[in-house]
Design a protein around this motif. Structure first.
Motif, short mmCIF file in Angstrom:
data_model
loop_
_atom_site.label_atom_id
_atom_site.label_comp_id
_atom_site.label_asym_id
_atom_site.label_seq_id
_atom_site.Cartn_x
_atom_site.Cartn_y
_atom_site.Cartn_z
N ILE A 43 -20.92 39.12 27.85
CA ILE A 43 -21.23 39.87 26.46
C ILE A 43 -20.74 41.31 26.84
CG2 ILE A 43 -22.75 42.24 26.29
CD1 ILE A 43 -24.53 39.72 25.30
N LEU A 44 -20.22 42.22 27.53
CA LEU A 44 -18.86 42.72 27.72
C LEU A 44 -17.65 42.54 26.66
CD1 LEU A 44 -17.86 43.32 31.11
CD2 LEU A 44 -19.28 44.99 30.04
N ALA A 63 -24.39 48.66 15.23
CA ALA A 63 -25.38 49.10 16.59
C ALA A 63 -24.14 49.99 17.77
CB ALA A 63 -26.34 48.69 15.86
N GLY A 64 -23.10 49.48 17.91
CA GLY A 64 -23.28 49.53 19.43
C GLY A 64 -21.16 50.70 19.53
N GLU A 65 -21.30 50.37 18.54
CA GLU A 65 -20.26 51.29 17.78
C GLU A 65 -20.44 53.14 18.35
OE1 GLU A 65 -17.01 49.01 15.16
OE2 GLU A 65 -18.73 51.00 14.27
N ARG A 66 -19.94 53.99 19.36
CA ARG A 66 -19.50 55.60 19.24
C ARG A 66 -18.10 55.72 18.93
NH1 ARG A 66 -19.96 53.63 25.89
NH2 ARG A 66 -18.38 52.01 25.30
N ARG A 90 -18.14 44.76 19.81
CA ARG A 90 -18.99 45.56 19.69
C ARG A 90 -19.48 45.71 17.68
NH1 ARG A 90 -17.35 50.50 23.47
NH2 ARG A 90 -16.86 49.03 25.50
N ALA A 101 -22.64 51.67 30.79
CA ALA A 101 -21.87 52.60 29.31
C ALA A 101 -21.93 51.11 28.17
CB ALA A 101 -21.27 53.34 29.07
N ARG A 102 -20.91 50.17 28.59
CA ARG A 102 -20.26 48.70 27.93
C ARG A 102 -21.29 48.17 27.64
NH1 ARG A 102 -14.16 49.88 28.66
NH2 ARG A 102 -13.62 50.87 29.81
N LEU A 103 -22.52 47.99 29.00
CA LEU A 103 -23.37 46.78 28.04
C LEU A 103 -25.00 47.05 27.33
CD1 LEU A 103 -23.82 45.53 32.40
CD2 LEU A 103 -22.82 44.28 30.10
N ALA A 126 -23.64 49.38 24.80
CA ALA A 126 -23.15 49.28 24.13
C ALA A 126 -23.06 48.00 23.39
CB ALA A 126 -22.08 50.02 23.75
N ILE A 171 -19.39 50.07 33.51
CA ILE A 171 -19.98 48.50 32.97
C ILE A 171 -21.44 49.12 32.10
CG2 ILE A 171 -20.89 46.45 33.64
CD1 ILE A 171 -18.96 46.62 36.14
#
Lengths: 245, 245
Positions: free
Chosen positions: A234-235, A242-245, A239, B189-191, B193, B187
């Motif tokens: 998953i890592l 929707a997962g973008e920050r 992204r 936070a990345r998950l 995202a 980890i």
């Protein structure tokens, strides 16, 4: 019945709440025989029950005696708990040693505890076979009565064969090496792809060894290896919007 | 100073008199660092002083924290005292073993104790490296808070000049808890995202606990935590053209 737990003999105890706390500590660690020598406020004592927190049977069975000698009459080996303050013609041992001897003798034994304020008198100590001194900070050696009983009662339990062995609960043991190997090479391939390893001579090998060491030492279970592989996958996913920050 | 005594961390303690009794027990056995996580009746607590019986300096120096993680941030090795009631992915050791490890690691350590009525919650246990279970009578396992502290503090004193378990080669001991916490939240936070967590009720919490458990149990060193953070960062970088497969 090889090891009858030692009797706890409180000599001239002052406070009912302490007697109750002693009973609770005894119950926690498997001791049952409570004896009182001239309790200051008589017996029974209404303050003892609440502090005993369920150890009422021990209080109900407690016996009262008129002297230390009478309280110890049926016992074969008696230790007097005391701080080392005056010279005495007795061996002085740790609780560890006292309990070991009580267990070894396989005959009824007992532990004497003095009044809260003053501790045991010399005449009381004289009744005992040896003195048991709890190791404490030199400057603050005065233990609460119940806490002194806790230490000795805990020692009794600690030296039992039934001690809780070191065990990892809810842990199924290390995964098969092949699964660990798959995890390591999966991570390795992703690190190569993302240019983790320095090209300097010897550096990738050292970094790989570090990686292997830190993933091997924990002895991850199959389930844990599976979770780690999922996390790594998953890592590594780029992204989405929707997962973008 | 080779062996700094462990911090005693009381999690949501209820009664001031118990906090005072804990301070007294600490003083008796040479412990000084008392930490309180969300004490029910606030802090300071007027009931603590009388029960401390001279351990006022320990109460005066006690620090209050808003979470178990904050209270443990600077500690390298933390044991949670608890009864064996539910499965947990941690080693379960005796006080004897826990203290031996705290002495062997020669880095700041701590012992967690739960509230009087309920003991530590699963989320509290999850912060610790291992669980310390005091051996007790099976039927009467519930120890008074101060008496549980007495047992552990006594063990610290008892082992003053005795054995250390064999050391792990090339291992500098567990990282400060704060660094582990940073790794876990990085980890996490990345998950988040990358939409790792299922939206189903309770599922993210369970997955987070699993993640925390498998990263805490290994007692990663500072260097290992640093390596893991680097790996996580690199894995999360989108692959450039040269890395594409």
């Amino acid at each position: 019945m090889t090891h009858r737990p030692p009797a706890v003999i409180l000599v001239r105890p002052q406070l009912g709440v302490n007697i109750g706390a002693v009973a609770r500590a005894m119950m926690n660690f498997g001791l049952t025989d409570l004896r009182l020598v001239n309790p200051r406020d008589g017996w029974p004592n209404a303050d003892a029950g609440p502090a005993a927190s369920g150890a009422d049977a021990i209080l109900d069975d407690a016996r009262v005696f008129g002297s230390v000698a009478e309280a110890c009459a049926d016992l074969h080996l008696v230790f007097a708990t005391a701080m080392l303050m005056r010279p005495i013609t007795r061996r002085v041992v740790t609780p560890e040693r006292a309990v070991a001897e009580l267990r070894a003798v396989e005959l009824p034994g007992g532990l004497l505890f003095g009044p809260e304020r003053t501790g045991l008198e010399t005449v009381d100590l004289a009744v005992a076979h040896a003195v048991c001194t709890i190791p404490t900070s030199a400057e603050h050696a005065s233990l609460n009565l119940a806490q002194a009983v806790v230490v000795c009662a805990y020692e009794w339990m600690r030296q039992a064969d039934t001690m809780v062995p070191e065990a990892l609960q809810h842990y199924s043991g290390p995964a098969p090496m092949a699964e660990l190997e798959n995890l390591i090479s999966d991570i390795d391939a992703r690190l190569v792809a993302n240019r983790y390893y320095s090209p300097a001579p010897g550096r990738p090998e050292a970094a790989r060894l570090t990686l292997r060491n830190l993933l091997t030492r924990p002895q991850f279970s199959e389930g844990e290896v599976r979770t780690l592989r999922g996390i790594v996958r998953i890592l590594s996913v780029p992204r989405g919007p929707a997962g973008e920050r």
